[in-house]
Design a protein around this motif. Structure first.
Motif, PDB file in Angstrom:
ATOM      1  N   MET A   1     -22.080  14.171  42.407  1.00 35.66           N
ATOM      2  CA  MET A   1     -21.171  14.590  43.575  1.00 35.66           C
ATOM      3  C   MET A   1     -19.975  14.952  42.878  1.00 35.66           C
ATOM      4  N   ARG A   2     -19.538  16.226  43.239  1.00 31.84           N
ATOM      5  CA  ARG A   2     -18.149  16.882  42.925  1.00 31.84           C
ATOM      6  C   ARG A   2     -17.315  15.850  43.386  1.00 31.84           C
ATOM      7  N   GLY A   3     -16.172  15.384  42.770  1.00 34.95           N
ATOM      8  CA  GLY A   3     -15.148  14.495  42.937  1.00 34.95           C
ATOM      9  C   GLY A   3     -15.552  13.120  42.621  1.00 34.95           C
ATOM     10  N   THR A   4     -16.773  12.756  41.924  1.00 37.06           N
ATOM     11  CA  THR A   4     -17.017  11.466  41.353  1.00 37.06           C
ATOM     12  C   THR A   4     -16.174  11.294  40.266  1.00 37.06           C
ATOM     13  N   GLY A   5     -15.387  10.157  40.265  1.00 37.00           N
ATOM     14  CA  GLY A   5     -14.776   9.661  38.967  1.00 37.00           C
ATOM     15  C   GLY A   5     -15.259   8.408  38.383  1.00 37.00           C
ATOM     16  N   PHE A   6     -15.326   8.100  36.974  1.00 35.52           N
ATOM     17  CA  PHE A   6     -15.668   6.899  36.685  1.00 35.52           C
ATOM     18  C   PHE A   6     -14.885   6.663  35.268  1.00 35.52           C
TER      19      PHE A   6
ATOM     20  N   LEU B   1      -6.670  21.031  41.922  1.00 40.01           N
ATOM     21  CA  LEU B   1      -6.362  22.105  40.874  1.00 40.01           C
ATOM     22  C   LEU B   1      -7.356  22.758  40.771  1.00 40.01           C
ATOM     23  N   THR B   2      -8.788  22.264  40.570  1.00 39.98           N
ATOM     24  CA  THR B   2      -9.724  23.032  40.187  1.00 39.98           C
ATOM     25  C   THR B   2     -10.203  23.902  41.380  1.00 39.98           C
ATOM     26  N   LYS B   3      -9.742  23.733  42.666  1.00 37.23           N
ATOM     27  CA  LYS B   3      -9.850  24.712  43.703  1.00 37.23           C
ATOM     28  C   LYS B   3      -8.812  25.701  43.979  1.00 37.23           C
TER      29      LYS B   3
ATOM     30  N   SER C   1     -11.243  34.053  42.706  1.00 39.45           N
ATOM     31  CA  SER C   1     -12.771  33.626  42.474  1.00 39.45           C
ATOM     32  C   SER C   1     -13.295  33.227  43.915  1.00 39.45           C
ATOM     33  N   ALA C   2     -14.622  33.664  44.395  1.00 42.20           N
ATOM     34  CA  ALA C   2     -15.051  33.172  45.429  1.00 42.20           C
ATOM     35  C   ALA C   2     -15.842  31.812  45.285  1.00 42.20           C
ATOM     36  N   ALA C   3     -15.706  31.207  44.120  1.00 41.18           N
ATOM     37  CA  ALA C   3     -16.328  29.867  43.692  1.00 41.18           C
ATOM     38  C   ALA C   3     -15.405  28.918  44.452  1.00 41.18           C
ATOM     39  N   LEU C   4     -16.067  27.835  44.846  1.00 44.55           N
ATOM     40  CA  LEU C   4     -15.356  26.486  45.484  1.00 44.55           C
ATOM     41  C   LEU C   4     -14.567  25.581  44.572  1.00 44.55           C
ATOM     42  N   GLY C   5     -14.864  25.725  43.283  1.00 48.87           N
ATOM     43  CA  GLY C   5     -14.270  24.859  42.348  1.00 48.87           C
ATOM     44  C   GLY C   5     -14.703  25.394  40.985  1.00 48.87           C
ATOM     45  N   GLY C   6     -13.911  24.854  40.109  1.00 50.68           N
ATOM     46  CA  GLY C   6     -14.374  25.316  38.599  1.00 50.68           C
ATOM     47  C   GLY C   6     -14.341  23.954  37.787  1.00 50.68           C
ATOM     48  N   LEU C   7     -14.724  24.137  36.536  1.00 50.96           N
ATOM     49  CA  LEU C   7     -14.829  23.041  35.786  1.00 50.96           C
ATOM     50  C   LEU C   7     -13.278  22.332  35.287  1.00 50.96           C
TER      51      LEU C   7
ATOM     52  N   ILE D   1      -7.007  25.146  37.384  1.00 52.90           N
ATOM     53  CA  ILE D   1      -6.638  26.688  37.228  1.00 52.90           C
ATOM     54  C   ILE D   1      -5.403  26.825  36.046  1.00 52.90           C
ATOM     55  N   THR D   2      -4.598  25.745  36.157  1.00 55.73           N
ATOM     56  CA  THR D   2      -3.342  25.595  34.999  1.00 55.73           C
ATOM     57  C   THR D   2      -3.963  25.752  33.833  1.00 55.73           C
ATOM     58  N   ILE D   3      -4.932  25.073  33.385  1.00 57.24           N
ATOM     59  CA  ILE D   3      -5.467  24.910  32.051  1.00 57.24           C
ATOM     60  C   ILE D   3      -6.335  26.254  31.697  1.00 57.24           C
ATOM     61  N   LYS D   4      -7.241  26.783  32.944  1.00 59.54           N
ATOM     62  CA  LYS D   4      -8.072  27.918  32.650  1.00 59.54           C
ATOM     63  C   LYS D   4      -7.275  29.165  32.409  1.00 59.54           C
ATOM     64  N   PHE D   5      -6.195  29.305  33.351  1.00 58.98           N
ATOM     65  CA  PHE D   5      -5.199  30.342  33.212  1.00 58.98           C
ATOM     66  C   PHE D   5      -4.556  30.384  31.871  1.00 58.98           C
ATOM     67  N   SER D   6      -4.067  29.500  31.218  1.00 55.53           N
ATOM     68  CA  SER D   6      -3.364  29.463  30.120  1.00 55.53           C
ATOM     69  C   SER D   6      -4.441  29.913  29.014  1.00 55.53           C
ATOM     70  N   GLY D   7      -5.583  29.467  29.179  1.00 56.68           N
ATOM     71  CA  GLY D   7      -6.443  29.851  28.099  1.00 56.68           C
ATOM     72  C   GLY D   7      -6.662  31.281  28.207  1.00 56.68           C
TER      73      GLY D   7
END
Length: 98
Positions: free
Chosen positions: A1-6, A53-55, A60-66, A69-75
């Motif tokens: 599930m999205r949001g699962t952490g371990f 931050l992934t939302k 984008s029309a996507a609900l969230g990315g991997l 956005i701060t890391i994706k945009f800098s790339g």
């Protein structure tokens, strides 16, 4: 599930893509891969902030990315800057990279 952490040792992992129970839909890659989160003091707060931050990609029309956005945009800015010829100085203003 999205949001699962371990946790695994000193590192934490967070699924930023995957099944969204509120929508009863799966968004993301066919096999979700967790994002590694390290060097932090407040685990729960940091994981919530990274997930939020992934939302934030309003382009984008996507609900969230991997990636957040701060890391994706800098790339993406880095990819653009690689195309600048060596004899020219890069333009530092943010507006050139939107």
């Amino acid at each position: 599930m999205r949001g699962t952490g371990f946790s695994f040792g000193e590192l934490d992992y967070l699924y930023t893509t995957g099944y969204i129970s509120a929508l009863k839909e799966f968004h993301g890659m066919p096999v979700p891969a967790p994002l590694q989160v390290a060097d932090h003091s407040s685990r729960d707060v940091l994981l919530k902030e990274v997930l939020a931050l992934t939302k934030l990609n309003w382009n984008s029309a996507a609900l969230g990315g991997l990636l957040p956005i701060t890391i994706k945009f800098s790339g993406l800015v880095g990819e653009s800057m690689r195309e600048i010829p060596p004899d020219r100085d890069p333009l530092p203003e943010f507006k050139y990279y939107i």
